[in-house]
Design a protein around this motif. Structure first.
Motif, mmCIF file in Angstrom:
data_model
loop_
_atom_site.group_PDB
_atom_site.id
_atom_site.type_symbol
_atom_site.label_atom_id
_atom_site.label_comp_id
_atom_site.label_asym_id
_atom_site.label_seq_id
_atom_site.Cartn_x
_atom_site.Cartn_y
_atom_site.Cartn_z
ATOM 1 N N SER A 68 0.826 -1.210 0.000
ATOM 2 C CA SER A 68 0.000 0.000 0.000
ATOM 3 C C SER A 68 0.859 1.259 0.000
ATOM 4 O O SER A 68 1.895 1.327 0.652
ATOM 5 C CB SER A 68 -0.900 0.005 1.239
ATOM 6 O OG SER A 68 -1.600 1.231 1.329
ATOM 7 N N TRP A 69 0.392 2.262 -0.753
ATOM 8 C CA TRP A 69 1.078 3.550 -0.813
ATOM 9 C C TRP A 69 0.455 4.556 0.150
ATOM 10 O O TRP A 69 0.895 5.704 0.207
ATOM 11 C CB TRP A 69 1.026 4.109 -2.240
ATOM 12 C CG TRP A 69 1.902 3.392 -3.207
ATOM 13 C CD1 TRP A 69 1.684 2.164 -3.739
ATOM 14 C CD2 TRP A 69 3.151 3.845 -3.743
ATOM 15 N NE1 TRP A 69 2.713 1.812 -4.586
ATOM 16 C CE2 TRP A 69 3.625 2.837 -4.609
ATOM 17 C CE3 TRP A 69 3.903 5.003 -3.577
ATOM 18 C CZ2 TRP A 69 4.824 2.949 -5.308
ATOM 19 C CZ3 TRP A 69 5.102 5.120 -4.283
ATOM 20 C CH2 TRP A 69 5.560 4.105 -5.139
ATOM 21 N N SER A 70 -0.539 4.152 0.887
ATOM 22 C CA SER A 70 -1.218 5.080 1.791
ATOM 23 C C SER A 70 -1.223 4.528 3.207
ATOM 24 O O SER A 70 -0.991 3.336 3.435
ATOM 25 C CB SER A 70 -2.665 5.314 1.331
ATOM 26 O OG SER A 70 -3.401 4.104 1.323
ATOM 27 N N ARG A 113 5.693 3.943 1.866
ATOM 28 C CA ARG A 113 5.690 5.189 1.112
ATOM 29 C C ARG A 113 6.264 6.332 1.933
ATOM 30 O O ARG A 113 6.947 7.215 1.419
ATOM 31 C CB ARG A 113 4.256 5.505 0.677
ATOM 32 C CG ARG A 113 4.062 6.776 -0.157
ATOM 33 C CD ARG A 113 3.673 7.953 0.696
ATOM 34 N NE ARG A 113 2.661 7.595 1.658
ATOM 35 C CZ ARG A 113 2.457 8.245 2.785
ATOM 36 N NH1 ARG A 113 3.201 9.290 3.098
ATOM 37 N NH2 ARG A 113 1.522 7.867 3.639
ATOM 38 N N LYS A 114 6.019 6.296 3.238
ATOM 39 C CA LYS A 114 6.531 7.354 4.107
ATOM 40 C C LYS A 114 8.051 7.302 4.175
ATOM 41 O O LYS A 114 8.729 8.339 4.136
ATOM 42 C CB LYS A 114 5.927 7.211 5.504
ATOM 43 C CG LYS A 114 6.142 8.434 6.384
ATOM 44 C CD LYS A 114 5.308 8.351 7.647
ATOM 45 C CE LYS A 114 5.461 9.626 8.473
ATOM 46 N NZ LYS A 114 4.651 9.577 9.712
ATOM 47 N N SER A 127 2.726 2.724 5.878
ATOM 48 C CA SER A 127 3.171 2.382 4.528
ATOM 49 C C SER A 127 4.646 2.708 4.343
ATOM 50 O O SER A 127 5.167 3.688 4.898
ATOM 51 C CB SER A 127 2.347 3.146 3.499
ATOM 52 O OG SER A 127 2.884 3.002 2.201
ATOM 53 N N THR A 144 -4.842 12.609 10.223
ATOM 54 C CA THR A 144 -5.686 13.390 9.318
ATOM 55 C C THR A 144 -5.434 14.877 9.464
ATOM 56 O O THR A 144 -5.302 15.615 8.481
ATOM 57 C CB THR A 144 -7.175 13.093 9.598
ATOM 58 O OG1 THR A 144 -7.408 11.686 9.459
ATOM 59 C CG2 THR A 144 -8.061 13.849 8.628
#
Length: 302
Positions: free
Chosen positions: A49-51, A57-58, A55, A199
């Motif tokens: 997952s990129w989210s 991604r971070k 992830s 968020t």
């Protein structure tokens, strides 16, 4: 010798003639950037997952961003007159903080737990607080550099002076935005709302991202213009135009971010203003690149 060849030679001299602390920063920045690329490859190969806060991604974005930022700061401040001891301390601390931030985020990503706003275990708490402290130290060193830039750019050309000063201003905006993101997230996480923490903090990411790289784009433009047969007044005018446009873009994205509105869901007026500002910045870079390439063609013809 073509202009592009002169550009490549100048890049080589940046390493050869660089101070020891700068070469160390370049090397470590390259390693951090490479770590980001490795995480991108892992994400692509594994289909992970990129989210989400856990992830990889971070880890990828932190490696890419901190690597590029470290190289940029070392390069941009090389033009500034700073006492050797002060330069070594500021750039050394900045380099160390970039490594700590990237390593901490990567460690937690591979452990499968959030890096920021994670106080679930004593170890996670130490990592989260270390990352927060590291961000604060980065801001302090950036302020130190900014103070030096205000008084140590007298020997620079007007165009480069404008670019370096405005570029560092945008970097400070990015770093302060990052601090606000962390402060907001910590408040929510300590209040028992970890999901809301991500968020709330994430809403300021567009401003953080846009402001972060002004120090690369604007001095980079001023540096490229040095290779064109322009007057210094022409170079300065283009750099001022690009800086003003980048400032407008940063302000608009900042307004959207603090309002909790995505740049892709902004009002028509905001989107048009952002598009025009982005076009001016990109157009300024295109003018410089066209001048380099077209100058080489004229040289070949002659």
């Amino acid at each position: 010798m073509t202009r592009l060849h002169k550009v490549w030679q100048a890049l080589g001299r940046t390493w050869i003639e660089g101070r020891r602390v700068e070469r160390i920063a370049y090397a470590i920045g390259t390693a951090l950037f490479a770590s980001g690329l490795v995480h991108v490859v892992v994400l692509l190969v594994t289909g992970a997952s990129w989210s989400g806060p856990v992830s990889l991604r971070k880890a990828a974005t932190f490696g890419l961003s901190f690597g590029l930022t470290l190289i940029t700061v070392a390069w941009a401040t090389s033009f500034v007159r700073i006492r050797p001891r002060a330069r070594n301390i500021l750039l050394g601390v900045f380099t160390t903080s970039c490594v700590v931030e990237t390593a901490g985020v990567s460690l937690q990503a591979w452990r499968g737990v959030p890096s920021h706003f994670n106080f679930e275990t004593p170890f996670d708490n130490v990592v989260a607080m270390t990352l927060a402290a590291g961000g604060g130290i980065i801001i302090l060193t950036a302020i130190g550099f900014a103070a030096s830039i205000l008084i140590g750019t007298g020997e620079l050309s007007p165009s480069m002076r404008v670019a370096v000063r405005f570029g560092f201003l945008t970097l400070l905006v990015a770093l302060v935005t990052g601090a606000v993101m962390i402060a907001r997230g910590v408040v929510e996480a300590r209040g028992g709302n970890p999901q809301l923490a991500y968020t709330t903090a994430g809403g300021l990411k567009p401003l953080h991202a846009v402001a972060m790289h002004g120090l690369l784009i604007l001095p980079g433009l001023a540096w490229l213009l040095r290779f064109l047969d322009w007057t210094e007044r022409q170079r300065t005018q283009l750099v001022l135009l690009a800086s003003a446009a980048y400032g407008v873009l940063t302000v608009v994205v900042g307004i959207e971010s603090f309002a909790g509105v995505s740049p892709f869901a902004a009002s028509p007026v905001e989107m048009v203003v952002s598009a025009i500002a982005l076009a001016v910045v990109a157009g300024s870079g295109a003018v410089a690149l066209y001048g380099l390439v077209n100058g080489d063609r004229e040289t070949v013809k002659s």
